[in-house]
Scaffold this active site. Structure first.
Site: not given
Length: 410
Positions: A20, A216, A246, A340
């Site tokens: 990200h 999200g 997740e 991540d």
């Protein structure tokens, strides 16, 4: 269990497929950007921000995500986006990562009042990555030392959950314009606009937007609600990954594969945690999880594994060896080690490999397989023939590095 040195791990070629942008800024850059844009921060030093925001450990997922309000705020500027993307590429190259897929949600960074529309955001990010690519691929490391060239792709994230106010300037305006619509209708419309714009910019300007992601809160916002969005991506040859498993059960992973045509799964952490399955129609959760894992292994649907991030957002895990990664290995699944968020998790890809290799039994041939998945299961911005050649180049270099450090990789 074989031991791998830090030098070997840094030297071997690597790919990060779950990275990200807004979670991977340099902290000193974040401070400087905030000063430029007059964005208030909880602290004005690296040490202060590490103590208050970007911590070694977090209480829960909410605390983990807290820092994104600051990173997104400073990235609502075209020059800052270019700088952040460029520095992210350099940071990866410095530790032997020669392929990255940078993901972010453009609609969180757009601000039409500043002229920061979708196209401007995407061009700015691509400019930084492309600059790093040109510089590195003409450097002595590639030309004289024979290291694999640097390549990259961009994955755009649609948001599955958005607050009606205060999430970002783009969403604030959209909710205001569509105030008589249900919130989920607005969120889905934004996602469809994102995927259509992504395909257009890829095709019209050649920006390497290679994939679509859905990010999200999972619980209450299933991937199936975005089936039409993923159908559009599928029909226009945009590859697909989904944050799934997740913070929800294995049925979330199944839904991502069957409803959204997922080529890869982000995290997949709950795949082997049958106690997280909530669908009452699943009579035997353990058997369901096992069958799904076998199906994914057979189809080579890769899992983007983010060990440190999972430990930080699941504080109940007392020992890294309890991570479902062990079951993924046991079931011969295609796994790709990823970071991540380099800033939020205070990690690097080399650190993530070290964590995996120090705590799980991974022989050198299996390690080469894992590295290979990073180059074979990526969303390469070129033809399949070009992707195969690039993967071959990277794996030949892996063999050279392994031999130099006394390994026979096969």
């Amino acid at each position: 269990m074989p031991r791998y040195s830090t030098d070997f791990i840094r030297a071997m070629p690597k790919a990060d497929l779950h990275l990200h942008l807004d979670g991977s800024l340099r902290l000193d850059t974040l401070l400087a950007m905030a000063k430029t844009l007059k964005v208030p921060l909880p602290a004005d030093t690296v040490e202060g921000m590490q103590a208050q925001v970007f911590k070694p450990a977090y209480q829960n997922l909410g605390e983990y995500l807290h820092g994104f309000q600051y990173t997104c705020a400073v990235l609502r500027d075209a020059d800052h986006l270019t700088q952040a993307a460029y520095e992210l590429a350099l940071d990866n190259l410095a530790e032997g990562v020669n392929y990255i897929e940078v993901r972010f949600a453009p609609q969180l960074l757009m601000d039409l009042s500043k002229g920061l529309d979708f196209d401007t955001v995407m061009r700015a990010v691509n400019a930084g990555l492309h600059r790093a690519e040109l510089e590195y691929n003409s450097s002595a490391a590639v030309v004289e030392q024979g290291k694999p060239p640097f390549r990259y792709g961009i994955i755009n994230c649609a948001m599955r959950m958005v607050a009606a106010k205060g999430f970002s300037p783009y969403y604030d305006q959209l909710f205001q314009l569509m105030r008589d619509f249900e919130p989920m209708q607005v969120i889905k419309l934004a996602a469809m606009e994102l995927v259509r714009a992504s395909v257009r910019l890829r095709d019209d300007e050649g920006i390497p937007i290679v994939g679509l992601d859905l990010a999200g809160q999972e619980s209450g916002y299933p991937a199936s609600k975005f089936k039409e969005v993923y159908d559009y991506a599928h029909q226009h040859f945009l590859l697909k990954t989904v944050h799934a498993g997740e913070a929800y059960g294995a049925e979330s992973v199944f839904e991502a594969i069957t409803e959204c045509h997922a080529d890869r799964i982000g995290h997949g952490y709950s795949l082997f945690l049958p106690e997280r399955i909530q669908d009452p129609a699943i009579a035997d959760p353990a058997a369901y999880s096992q069958r799904l894992a076998s199906f994914m292994a057979d189809k080579r649907i890769a899992i983007e594994v983010c060990l440190t991030s999972n430990l930080q957002t699941n504080p109940a895990i007392a020992d890294i060896r309890q991570h479902p990664f062990a079951e993924m290995l046991k079931n011969r699944m295609a796994t790709v080690i990823c970071t991540d968020n380099r800033l939020v998790s205070n990690t690097t890809l080399s650190n993530e490999y070290q964590l995996a290799l120090d705590h799980f039994d991974i022989p050198i041939k299996r390690l080469k397989d894992m590295v290979a998945y990073g180059f074979k299961k990526n969303f390469f911005p070129g033809s399949y023939v070009e992707k195969r050649q690039y993967a071959k180049t990277c794996l030949q270099y892996f063999d050279r590095v392994a031999q130099h450090y006394g390994f026979i990789s096969g």
